[in-house]
Design a protein around this motif. Structure first.
Motif, PDB file in Angstrom:
ATOM      1  N   ALA A 215     -19.802  12.873  17.270  1.00  0.00           N
ATOM      2  CA  ALA A 215     -19.153  11.473  16.868  1.00  0.00           C
ATOM      3  C   ALA A 215     -19.942   9.722  16.535  1.00  0.00           C
ATOM      4  O   ALA A 215     -19.280   9.344  15.905  1.00  0.00           O
ATOM      5  CB  ALA A 215     -18.362  10.731  18.325  1.00  0.00           C
ATOM      6  N   GLU A 216     -20.950   9.925  17.466  1.00  0.00           N
ATOM      7  CA  GLU A 216     -22.024   9.129  16.810  1.00  0.00           C
ATOM      8  C   GLU A 216     -22.068   8.866  15.046  1.00  0.00           C
ATOM      9  O   GLU A 216     -22.501   8.517  14.133  1.00  0.00           O
ATOM     10  CB  GLU A 216     -23.148   8.626  17.573  1.00  0.00           C
ATOM     11  N   MET A 217     -22.893  10.389  14.474  1.00  0.00           N
ATOM     12  CA  MET A 217     -22.841  11.014  13.673  1.00  0.00           C
ATOM     13  C   MET A 217     -22.123  10.543  12.514  1.00  0.00           C
ATOM     14  O   MET A 217     -21.790   9.704  11.052  1.00  0.00           O
ATOM     15  CB  MET A 217     -22.916  12.670  13.059  1.00  0.00           C
ATOM     16  N   LEU A 218     -20.748  11.215  13.000  1.00  0.00           N
ATOM     17  CA  LEU A 218     -19.267  10.869  12.089  1.00  0.00           C
ATOM     18  C   LEU A 218     -19.300   8.926  12.334  1.00  0.00           C
ATOM     19  O   LEU A 218     -18.954   8.011  10.759  1.00  0.00           O
ATOM     20  CB  LEU A 218     -18.259  11.179  12.332  1.00  0.00           C
ATOM     21  N   ARG A 219     -19.893   8.332  13.119  1.00  0.00           N
ATOM     22  CA  ARG A 219     -19.446   6.797  12.869  1.00  0.00           C
ATOM     23  C   ARG A 219     -20.471   6.580  12.162  1.00  0.00           C
ATOM     24  O   ARG A 219     -19.742   5.776  10.932  1.00  0.00           O
ATOM     25  CB  ARG A 219     -19.915   5.855  14.219  1.00  0.00           C
ATOM     26  N   GLY A 220     -21.715   7.041  12.539  1.00  0.00           N
ATOM     27  CA  GLY A 220     -22.907   6.025  10.639  1.00  0.00           C
ATOM     28  C   GLY A 220     -22.451   6.501   9.635  1.00  0.00           C
ATOM     29  O   GLY A 220     -22.079   5.804   8.733  1.00  0.00           O
ATOM     30  N   MET A 221     -21.693   7.716   9.368  1.00  0.00           N
ATOM     31  CA  MET A 221     -20.751   7.990   8.122  1.00  0.00           C
ATOM     32  C   MET A 221     -20.026   7.583   7.875  1.00  0.00           C
ATOM     33  O   MET A 221     -19.530   6.574   6.032  1.00  0.00           O
ATOM     34  CB  MET A 221     -20.621   9.753   8.110  1.00  0.00           C
ATOM     35  N   ALA A 222     -19.279   6.941   8.503  1.00  0.00           N
ATOM     36  CA  ALA A 222     -17.818   5.992   8.180  1.00  0.00           C
ATOM     37  C   ALA A 222     -18.314   4.624   7.653  1.00  0.00           C
ATOM     38  O   ALA A 222     -18.213   3.959   7.144  1.00  0.00           O
ATOM     39  CB  ALA A 222     -16.902   6.092   8.844  1.00  0.00           C
ATOM     40  N   LYS A 223     -18.854   4.245   8.771  1.00  0.00           N
ATOM     41  CA  LYS A 223     -19.805   2.614   8.937  1.00  0.00           C
ATOM     42  C   LYS A 223     -20.355   2.981   6.761  1.00  0.00           C
ATOM     43  O   LYS A 223     -19.858   1.980   5.865  1.00  0.00           O
ATOM     44  CB  LYS A 223     -20.679   2.615   9.614  1.00  0.00           C
ATOM     45  N   ARG A 224     -21.423   3.806   6.684  1.00  0.00           N
ATOM     46  CA  ARG A 224     -21.892   4.126   5.156  1.00  0.00           C
ATOM     47  C   ARG A 224     -20.976   4.223   3.652  1.00  0.00           C
ATOM     48  O   ARG A 224     -21.079   3.019   3.095  1.00  0.00           O
ATOM     49  CB  ARG A 224     -22.763   4.667   4.973  1.00  0.00           C
ATOM     50  N   SER A 225     -20.077   4.667   4.268  1.00  0.00           N
ATOM     51  CA  SER A 225     -18.920   5.120   3.060  1.00  0.00           C
ATOM     52  C   SER A 225     -18.370   3.465   3.351  1.00  0.00           C
ATOM     53  O   SER A 225     -18.084   3.305   1.070  1.00  0.00           O
ATOM     54  CB  SER A 225     -17.641   6.529   3.573  1.00  0.00           C
ATOM     55  N   VAL A 226     -17.943   3.121   3.998  1.00  0.00           N
ATOM     56  CA  VAL A 226     -17.424   1.370   3.541  1.00  0.00           C
ATOM     57  C   VAL A 226     -18.005   0.661   3.196  1.00  0.00           C
ATOM     58  O   VAL A 226     -18.057  -0.876   3.074  1.00  0.00           O
ATOM     59  CB  VAL A 226     -15.982   0.914   4.666  1.00  0.00           C
ATOM     60  N   SER A 227     -19.555   0.701   3.309  1.00  0.00           N
ATOM     61  CA  SER A 227     -20.342  -0.469   3.264  1.00  0.00           C
ATOM     62  C   SER A 227     -21.018  -0.230   1.577  1.00  0.00           C
ATOM     63  O   SER A 227     -20.595   0.348   0.826  1.00  0.00           O
ATOM     64  CB  SER A 227     -22.068  -0.060   3.427  1.00  0.00           C
ATOM     65  N   GLU A 228     -21.479  -1.742   1.381  1.00  0.00           N
ATOM     66  CA  GLU A 228     -21.989  -2.470  -0.408  1.00  0.00           C
ATOM     67  C   GLU A 228     -21.888  -0.636  -0.790  1.00  0.00           C
ATOM     68  O   GLU A 228     -23.383  -0.194  -0.371  1.00  0.00           O
ATOM     69  CB  GLU A 228     -22.599  -3.039  -0.308  1.00  0.00           C
ATOM     70  N   GLY A 229     -21.917   0.142  -1.808  1.00  0.00           N
ATOM     71  CA  GLY A 229     -21.765   1.010  -2.776  1.00  0.00           C
ATOM     72  C   GLY A 229     -21.883   2.693  -1.910  1.00  0.00           C
ATOM     73  O   GLY A 229     -22.191   3.540  -1.976  1.00  0.00           O
ATOM     74  N   GLY A 230     -21.458   2.444  -0.675  1.00  0.00           N
ATOM     75  CA  GLY A 230     -20.655   3.428  -0.310  1.00  0.00           C
ATOM     76  C   GLY A 230     -19.521   4.332  -0.811  1.00  0.00           C
ATOM     77  O   GLY A 230     -19.112   3.781  -2.040  1.00  0.00           O
ATOM     78  N   SER A 231     -19.627   5.107  -0.882  1.00  0.00           N
ATOM     79  CA  SER A 231     -18.438   6.203  -1.543  1.00  0.00           C
ATOM     80  C   SER A 231     -17.539   5.548  -1.110  1.00  0.00           C
ATOM     81  O   SER A 231     -16.233   5.244  -2.613  1.00  0.00           O
ATOM     82  CB  SER A 231     -18.392   8.043  -1.069  1.00  0.00           C
ATOM     83  N   SER A 232     -16.092   5.133  -0.584  1.00  0.00           N
ATOM     84  CA  SER A 232     -14.918   4.608   0.023  1.00  0.00           C
ATOM     85  C   SER A 232     -15.127   3.581  -0.863  1.00  0.00           C
ATOM     86  O   SER A 232     -14.076   3.137  -2.066  1.00  0.00           O
ATOM     87  CB  SER A 232     -14.662   3.651   1.353  1.00  0.00           C
ATOM     88  N   SER A 233     -15.970   1.800  -0.592  1.00  0.00           N
ATOM     89  CA  SER A 233     -16.473   0.996  -1.134  1.00  0.00           C
ATOM     90  C   SER A 233     -16.821   0.739  -2.655  1.00  0.00           C
ATOM     91  O   SER A 233     -15.534   0.210  -3.698  1.00  0.00           O
ATOM     92  CB  SER A 233     -17.212  -0.147  -0.951  1.00  0.00           C
ATOM     93  N   THR A 234     -16.889   1.976  -3.209  1.00  0.00           N
ATOM     94  CA  THR A 234     -17.074   2.281  -4.444  1.00  0.00           C
ATOM     95  C   THR A 234     -15.994   2.305  -5.145  1.00  0.00           C
ATOM     96  O   THR A 234     -15.258   2.403  -6.267  1.00  0.00           O
ATOM     97  CB  THR A 234     -18.201   2.837  -5.194  1.00  0.00           C
ATOM     98  N   ASN A 235     -14.752   3.569  -4.695  1.00  0.00           N
ATOM     99  CA  ASN A 235     -14.030   4.046  -5.295  1.00  0.00           C
ATOM    100  C   ASN A 235     -12.553   2.949  -5.342  1.00  0.00           C
ATOM    101  O   ASN A 235     -11.601   2.704  -6.258  1.00  0.00           O
ATOM    102  CB  ASN A 235     -13.362   5.140  -4.020  1.00  0.00           C
ATOM    103  N   VAL A 236     -12.931   1.773  -4.077  1.00  0.00           N
ATOM    104  CA  VAL A 236     -12.189   0.376  -4.434  1.00  0.00           C
ATOM    105  C   VAL A 236     -12.478   0.309  -5.838  1.00  0.00           C
ATOM    106  O   VAL A 236     -11.311  -0.990  -6.030  1.00  0.00           O
ATOM    107  CB  VAL A 236     -11.778  -0.059  -3.305  1.00  0.00           C
ATOM    108  N   ARG A 237     -13.372  -0.317  -5.550  1.00  0.00           N
ATOM    109  CA  ARG A 237     -14.305  -1.806  -6.723  1.00  0.00           C
ATOM    110  C   ARG A 237     -14.199  -0.150  -8.238  1.00  0.00           C
ATOM    111  O   ARG A 237     -13.320  -1.304  -8.947  1.00  0.00           O
ATOM    112  CB  ARG A 237     -15.800  -1.292  -6.998  1.00  0.00           C
ATOM    113  N   HIS A 238     -13.624   0.567  -8.534  1.00  0.00           N
ATOM    114  CA  HIS A 238     -13.922   1.847  -9.323  1.00  0.00           C
ATOM    115  C   HIS A 238     -11.948   1.468 -10.126  1.00  0.00           C
ATOM    116  O   HIS A 238     -11.801   0.858 -11.019  1.00  0.00           O
ATOM    117  CB  HIS A 238     -14.144   3.855  -9.323  1.00  0.00           C
TER     118      HIS A 238
END
Ligand SMILES: O=c1ccn([C@@H]2O[C@H](COP(=O)(O)OP(=O)(O)O[C@H]3O[C@H](CO)[C@@H](O)[C@H](O)[C@H]3O)[C@@H](O)[C@H]2O)c(=O)[nH]1
Length: 459
Positions: A423-446
């Motif tokens: 659970a802790e590992m997923l938390r880190g992954m989720a946080k990275r995905s929405v931070s600047e340059g992360g996969s989800s925030s990049t998708n929103v930007r695109h």
């Protein structure tokens, strides 16, 4: 004339659908897109009332518009299918009128309609008017693949016309993913064939909706759903869609539970909440109450006023007095803040997808108690694929889960170090995905960049 992109977002009028789309709308609006959020008048009124002062921070950035509920034209309120069909017809007609009005009375034409996949009619309306379309998938991504597979599964005789499958059915969506069991079909509603037919109907429209959509967005993140994303390469995961300010809540949040949490030891509190729809029988409600009591731990429990099938909430005899020194019961919690609070140890949940994403974002282990539809699949996903939870229920709504089973599973969950680590590992992954340059925030930007280009190019 200078153009600005204007996005019109519309969701199925229910908490679990409006919430995430509104969060996405706010993100888009913050990147310079004009956004109008469309819902029914009663949904807007509920959200405004729930946010107390009549507004919450993001509303300043997006506009509101309403479509009719459709209830006005329903002849038989007892006929769920008629209610669903009539509402869709009326809302669709009004949505079209609204878009026409927007296109004629503003300098900017509507650039794109972003809509929830469950309201296929919104895509038809936008398509017929030459407006671009972005489909938002509100639940687990494998559910999208499953919905797209319905024609193939029907043809192969794996599911019947009502979406039911024989007990030993196992649907292999991809070699990378565990097979989907008959009990985990997205539309399965134990004991409620009508509701199943309605949800199965929504899922059947998804093929067409995907075909006529210019973008496919979902509330997940690439690193979580890599195996499924390769099956739908055009999918843009933009989640987890969160916002700690209660955005889009239909009920007023009881903030006193945060002060109560502050007084509890770190990682001690069991948080139990079952979303906006799940309702328990009186018997099951009492077993849950007694199971929480037997745990011997502090607990925060969300009991909506309509959480049982009875006219009023009735706790077991003497329960409230016995647990008063270690229990907090509220009718609606600031869930994201609660899950992120250091005192919370685990989440007893119905596995609604928003709750699942919010739990993953906070790194809490789950005790899964699904109620209907996608929640069964989400349970298996949480327990068997992501390995961040344990299950509580065998899959049939009418089976009562005993207080002793609840107590035993809570003990098992809270002593499982591997689940906590995952659970802790997923938390880190989720946080990275929405931070600047992360996969989800990049998708929103695109997505935003493409909207801006579309608007420059004109209709
Ligand atoms: O006390 C509470 C309880 C819930 N929530 C919020 O309410 C939302 C609930 O959403 P979800 O967990 O998805 O549950 P439902 O309301 O049941 O959502 C419906 O919509 C979801 C998205 O399609 C599906 O996954 C579910 O099965 C379906 O029941 C979440 O954002 C929670 O944070 C609160 O803010 N406070």
């Amino acid at each position: 004339m200078e153009r600005w992109p204007h996005v019109v977002a519309i969701a199925f009028p229910a908490q679990g659908h409006v919430g995430p789309l509104l969060k996405l709308s706010c993100q888009i609006a913050r990147q310079g897109i004009r956004v109008t959020f469309v819902s029914t008048a009663s949904v807007h009124a509920r959200m405004l009332q729930a946010s107390g002062d009549g507004d919450c921070c993001c509303w300043g950035e997006i506009e509101r518009a309403t479509v009719l509920e459709g209830m006005e034209e329903v002849k038989d309120m007892g006929d769920k299918e008629e209610v669903a069909e009539t509402r869709a017809k009326v809302m669709s007609r009004h949505f079209q009128e609204l878009l026409r009005e927007m296109n004629s009375s503003r300098d900017e034409r509507v650039t794109c309609v972003v809509a929830d996949a469950t309201i296929g009619w919104a895509f038809e309306v936008a398509n017929s008017m030459g407006i671009k379309r972005a489909m938002f998938w509100p639940t687990a991504v494998p559910g999208l693949v499953l919905s797209l597979s319905i024609p193939r599964l029907t043809e192969a005789g794996m599911i019947d016309d009502c979406g039911s499958a024989s007990k030993d059915t196992a649907i292999q969506l991809s070699p990378e993913l565990p097979a989907v069991k008959a009990t985990d079909l997205l539309w399965r509603c134990p004991g409620d064939q009508l509701r199943q037919a309605i949800i199965f109907g929504y899922c059947m429209t998804v093929n067409r909706t995907v075909r006529i959509s210019n973008w496919l967005l979902c509330n997940s993140f690439y690193e979580l759903d890599r195996a499924t994303c390769v099956l739908i390469p055009e999918l843009l995961p933009v989640g987890p869609l969160t916002s700690a300010d209660g955005l889009g809540s239909f009920w007023a949040e009881d903030l006193t539970c945060l002060n109560w949490l502050d007084l509890q030891p770190p990682k001690s509190v069991i948080y139990a909440a079952f979303g906006s729809i799940a309702a328990f029988s009186q018997n099951q409600f009492e077993e849950l109450a007694l199971g929480l009591e037997l745990s011997g731990r502090p607990f925060l429990w969300v009991v909506r006023s309509d959480f049982t099938n009875e006219d009023e909430i009735r706790y077991p005899d003497g329960f409230s007095e016995r647990v008063s020194d270690r229990a907090k019961i509220v009718s609606w919690a600031p869930q994201e803040k609660v899950l992120a609070h250091p005192s919370v140890s685990c989440f007893v949940t119905h596995c609604g997808w928003n709750s699942t994403m919010e739990g993953i974002s906070s790194g809490v282990p789950f005790l899964c108690w699904p109620y209907f539809a996608d929640q069964f699949y989400n349970r298996s996903y949480i327990c068997d694929t992501l390995k961040v939870g344990l299950e509580l229920e065998a899959g049939e709504a009418e089976i009562v889960v005993s207080r002793h089973k609840i107590q035993a599973q809570l003990e098992r969950l809270l002593s499982d170090a591997q689940i906590k680590e995952n659970a802790e590992m997923l938390r880190g992954m989720a946080k990275r995905s929405v931070s600047e340059g992360g996969s989800s925030s990049t998708n929103v930007r695109h997505f935003v960049e493409q909207l801006k280009r579309c608007s420059e190019a004109g209709p």
